[in-house]
Design an enzyme around this catalytic site. Structure first.
Site, PDB file in Angstrom:
ATOM      1  N   SER A   1       0.867  -1.171   0.000  1.00  0.00           N
ATOM      2  CA  SER A   1       0.000   0.000   0.000  1.00  0.00           C
ATOM      3  C   SER A   1       0.905   1.223   0.000  1.00  0.00           C
ATOM      4  O   SER A   1       1.702   1.391   0.924  1.00  0.00           O
ATOM      5  CB  SER A   1      -0.870  -0.031   1.259  1.00  0.00           C
ATOM      6  OG  SER A   1      -1.596   1.171   1.380  1.00  0.00           O
TER       7      SER A   1
ATOM      8  N   LYS B   1      -1.030  -1.026  -4.453  1.00  0.00           N
ATOM      9  CA  LYS B   1      -2.234  -0.260  -4.097  1.00  0.00           C
ATOM     10  C   LYS B   1      -1.818   1.190  -3.874  1.00  0.00           C
ATOM     11  O   LYS B   1      -0.869   1.454  -3.143  1.00  0.00           O
ATOM     12  CB  LYS B   1      -2.854  -0.854  -2.829  1.00  0.00           C
ATOM     13  CG  LYS B   1      -3.914   0.006  -2.166  1.00  0.00           C
ATOM     14  CD  LYS B   1      -4.610  -0.764  -1.043  1.00  0.00           C
ATOM     15  CE  LYS B   1      -4.637   0.054   0.249  1.00  0.00           C
ATOM     16  NZ  LYS B   1      -5.279  -0.692   1.363  1.00  0.00           N
TER      17      LYS B   1
ATOM     18  N   LYS C   1      -2.831   4.883  -2.519  1.00  0.00           N
ATOM     19  CA  LYS C   1      -3.748   5.732  -1.763  1.00  0.00           C
ATOM     20  C   LYS C   1      -4.152   6.867  -2.687  1.00  0.00           C
ATOM     21  O   LYS C   1      -3.309   7.386  -3.443  1.00  0.00           O
ATOM     22  CB  LYS C   1      -3.055   6.270  -0.513  1.00  0.00           C
ATOM     23  CG  LYS C   1      -2.814   5.200   0.536  1.00  0.00           C
ATOM     24  CD  LYS C   1      -4.134   4.709   1.115  1.00  0.00           C
ATOM     25  CE  LYS C   1      -3.910   3.764   2.284  1.00  0.00           C
ATOM     26  NZ  LYS C   1      -5.181   3.298   2.858  1.00  0.00           N
TER      27      LYS C   1
ATOM     28  N   ASP D   1      -7.105   3.048  -3.031  1.00  0.00           N
ATOM     29  CA  ASP D   1      -7.822   3.099  -1.746  1.00  0.00           C
ATOM     30  C   ASP D   1      -8.024   4.555  -1.367  1.00  0.00           C
ATOM     31  O   ASP D   1      -7.059   5.292  -1.158  1.00  0.00           O
ATOM     32  CB  ASP D   1      -7.003   2.378  -0.670  1.00  0.00           C
ATOM     33  CG  ASP D   1      -7.716   2.321   0.685  1.00  0.00           C
ATOM     34  OD1 ASP D   1      -8.853   2.829   0.790  1.00  0.00           O
ATOM     35  OD2 ASP D   1      -7.119   1.760   1.632  1.00  0.00           O
TER      36      ASP D   1
ATOM     37  N   GLU E   1     -11.025   0.763  -3.445  1.00  0.00           N
ATOM     38  CA  GLU E   1     -11.328   0.488  -2.040  1.00  0.00           C
ATOM     39  C   GLU E   1     -11.958   1.699  -1.350  1.00  0.00           C
ATOM     40  O   GLU E   1     -11.427   2.807  -1.423  1.00  0.00           O
ATOM     41  CB  GLU E   1     -10.018   0.092  -1.347  1.00  0.00           C
ATOM     42  CG  GLU E   1     -10.160  -0.380   0.091  1.00  0.00           C
ATOM     43  CD  GLU E   1      -8.812  -0.843   0.664  1.00  0.00           C
ATOM     44  OE1 GLU E   1      -7.890  -1.164  -0.121  1.00  0.00           O
ATOM     45  OE2 GLU E   1      -8.676  -0.869   1.905  1.00  0.00           O
TER      46      GLU E   1
ATOM     47  N   ASP F   1     -13.598  -1.691   3.112  1.00  0.00           N
ATOM     48  CA  ASP F   1     -12.676  -1.841   4.243  1.00  0.00           C
ATOM     49  C   ASP F   1     -13.399  -1.307   5.485  1.00  0.00           C
ATOM     50  O   ASP F   1     -14.039  -2.078   6.226  1.00  0.00           O
ATOM     51  CB  ASP F   1     -11.378  -1.070   3.927  1.00  0.00           C
ATOM     52  CG  ASP F   1     -10.379  -1.005   5.071  1.00  0.00           C
ATOM     53  OD1 ASP F   1     -10.677  -1.506   6.168  1.00  0.00           O
ATOM     54  OD2 ASP F   1      -9.275  -0.436   4.891  1.00  0.00           O
TER      55      ASP F   1
ATOM     56  N   LYS G   1      -9.636  -6.992   8.126  1.00  0.00           N
ATOM     57  CA  LYS G   1      -8.614  -6.560   9.083  1.00  0.00           C
ATOM     58  C   LYS G   1      -9.000  -7.102  10.452  1.00  0.00           C
ATOM     59  O   LYS G   1     -10.128  -6.899  10.908  1.00  0.00           O
ATOM     60  CB  LYS G   1      -8.533  -5.038   9.147  1.00  0.00           C
ATOM     61  CG  LYS G   1      -7.894  -4.395   7.919  1.00  0.00           C
ATOM     62  CD  LYS G   1      -7.849  -2.887   8.041  1.00  0.00           C
ATOM     63  CE  LYS G   1      -7.138  -2.293   6.831  1.00  0.00           C
ATOM     64  NZ  LYS G   1      -7.340  -0.830   6.753  1.00  0.00           N
TER      65      LYS G   1
ATOM     66  N   GLY H   1      -3.806  -4.038   6.138  1.00  0.00           N
ATOM     67  CA  GLY H   1      -2.752  -3.725   7.109  1.00  0.00           C
ATOM     68  C   GLY H   1      -3.041  -2.411   7.795  1.00  0.00           C
ATOM     69  O   GLY H   1      -3.811  -1.587   7.289  1.00  0.00           O
TER      70      GLY H   1
HETATM   71  O1  OSB Z   1      -7.070   1.779   4.617  1.00  0.00           O
HETATM   72  O2  OSB Z   1      -5.852   0.083   4.346  1.00  0.00           O
HETATM   73  C1  OSB Z   1      -6.036   1.176   4.870  1.00  0.00           C
HETATM   74  C2  OSB Z   1      -2.945   2.183   6.898  1.00  0.00           C
HETATM   75  C3  OSB Z   1      -3.529   2.830   7.968  1.00  0.00           C
HETATM   76  C4  OSB Z   1      -4.897   2.963   7.995  1.00  0.00           C
HETATM   77  C5  OSB Z   1      -5.680   2.433   6.962  1.00  0.00           C
HETATM   78  C6  OSB Z   1      -5.098   1.771   5.904  1.00  0.00           C
HETATM   79  C7  OSB Z   1      -3.709   1.683   5.858  1.00  0.00           C
HETATM   80  C8  OSB Z   1      -2.969   1.074   4.751  1.00  0.00           C
HETATM   81  C9  OSB Z   1      -1.576   0.602   5.060  1.00  0.00           C
HETATM   82  O3  OSB Z   1      -3.372   1.018   3.615  1.00  0.00           O
HETATM   83  C10 OSB Z   1      -1.427  -0.859   4.958  1.00  0.00           C
HETATM   84  C11 OSB Z   1      -0.098  -1.286   5.536  1.00  0.00           C
HETATM   85  O4  OSB Z   1       0.880  -1.251   4.797  1.00  0.00           O
HETATM   86  O5  OSB Z   1      -0.054  -1.665   6.732  1.00  0.00           O
HETATM   87 MG    MG Z   2      -8.251   0.660   3.253  1.00  0.00          MG
END
Ligand code: OSB
Ligand code: MG
Length: 375
Positions: free
Chosen positions: A136, A162, A164, A189, A214, A239, A263, A291
């Site tokens: 991510s 992925k 952001k 995402d 996402e 999510d 999660k 994550g």
């Molecule tokens: O939305 O998946 C998410 C990190 C913090 C809060 C929300 C998210 C995330 C990530 C990071 O996308 C995923 C990771 O590398 O741990």
């Molecule tokens: Mg997410």
């Protein structure tokens, strides 16, 4: 199993690089760990709440309070829990607070696996010996910066990228990435950064052949995601909206998404994560493990979860070194050149916890013991 003591620790751990999402930038993590001591064994859990209540209503601080004053006393008062799966019943009187609950429940699952002499992955019914990994990538200062990061992660073997995204960091970014890498597995995402007025704009993402989009809309929504999904060729993935099995069923039946991110913290621990997984598997909906910038303890649990049959897509479960100069587990989590993590088959979580390093990083600590029986 008789629970002798529960130790809560808060660790301060700087990330090796800042992580930016549509809701803000994280530079330093406040990691909350629970150590559950039982008859000479120790189970570990990690709280995945953020430093601020941005992703969900919980934060490190709220989880600390709820763990210390509510959940730890309930667990110590419970008549010898035998299974991690007993925890939802033990915690039933406490509404919400899934990340706080998951911290203790997951530690009990770790203990149970150690007592049974099996890996956590096998205890939960995992079927994989390796899990496929994605990354991510946060919002970057510039598109060339992001392209350089993608190049590095692809070279490391990761199987899905992925991105952001948010209004102003989306279509142009996808265009540049797809131009350079037409074939890679790519997703985005938004962490709820868009609104209904953005529907046409989101529909334009269809041009980039994304694996999924996402959580584009509200964190607690099903209905408007179902309206949006009908307009898209690209699958939506939820999510934030999925807090339990009933949410997953509602989302699947309403057509709010075609993929689920699971999660452990968000759904309250392994019991509910397995229930969400089973509901999705029975309905042909692929899932993957999300994550939350975890330390090695939470990462070990994510790896175990990802071995279940329905986790067919690469998760946001990646190497320790992407987050930490030094992780608190031994060995650190490593990802092969094929973009996979190999499951460790030792009893329990599979990664030893480094007590010395934890001690050094700890900024507060509380030990909760069963009240001595009177008379
Ligand atoms: O939305 O998946 C998410 C990190 C913090 C809060 C929300 C998210 C995330 C990530 C990071 O996308 C995923 C990771 O590398 O741990
Ligand atoms: Mg997410």
């Amino acid at each position: 199993m008789k629970i002798d003591a529960i130790v809560l620790s808060e660790l301060h751990m700087p990330l090796v690089r800042p992580f930016e999402t549509s809701f803000g930038v994280t530079r330093d993590r406040r990691i909350l760990l629970a150590e559950v001591q039982s008859e000479g064994l120790t189970g570990w859990g990690e709280c995945t709440a953020g430093e601020h209540p941005y992703f969900s209503a919980e934060s490190t601080e709220t989880a600390w309070q709820v763990l210390l004053h509510e959940l730890a006393p309930l667990l110590l008062a419970a008549a010898s829990p035998e299974h991690g799966g007993d925890c939802p019943r033990i915690f039933r009187s406490i509404r919400g607070n899934p990340m706080a609950k998951a911290t203790l429940e997951n530690a009990i699952w770790d203990l149970e696996a150690q007592r049974e002499g099996v890996s956590l992955a096998r205890l939960i019914g995992g079927v994989r010996e390796t899990i496929p990994c994605g990354v991510s990538l946060g919002i970057h200062a510039t598109i060339p910066d992001l392209l350089a990061t993608i190049e590095r992660e692809l070279a490391a073997g990761y199987r899905r990228i992925k991105l952001k995204c948010k209004p102003g960091w989306d279509v142009e970014v996808f265009e540049r990435v797809r131009h350079r890498w037409p074939e890679i597995a790519l997703s985005c995402d938004a962490n709820s950064a868009y609104r209904l007025r953005d529907q046409d704009h989101i529909a334009s993402f269809d041009a980039f052949d994304l694996l999924m989009i996402e959580q584009p809309l509200w964190h607690d929504d099903f209905y408007f995601h179902s309206v949006l999904q009908k307009r898209l060729r690209t699958p939506l993935c939820l999510d934030e909206s999925i807090g339990n099995r009933r949410d997953a069923l509602a989302a699947i039946e309403m057509g709010s998404c075609r993929v689920l991110n699971i999660k452990l913290g968000r759904v309250g621990g392994f019991s509910e994560a397995i229930a969400v997984h089973n509901a999705a598997l029975e309905r042909g909906i692929p899932v993957w493990c999300g994550g939350m910038l975890e330390s090695g303890v939470g990462r070990a649990h994510n790896i175990a979860l990802s071995t279940l049959e329905g986790f067919t897509l690469p998760g946001d479960v990646s190497a320790s070194a992407r987050y930490w100069a030094e992780d608190i587990v031994e060995p650190e989590v490593e990802v092969s050149q094929e973009g996979e993590i190999a499951i460790v088959e030792t009893p329990g979580r599979g990664y030893e916890v480094r007590a010395d390093l934890i001690e050094r990083l700890t900024v507060r600590k509380e030990t909760i013991r069963a009240a001595a029986l009177v008379g």
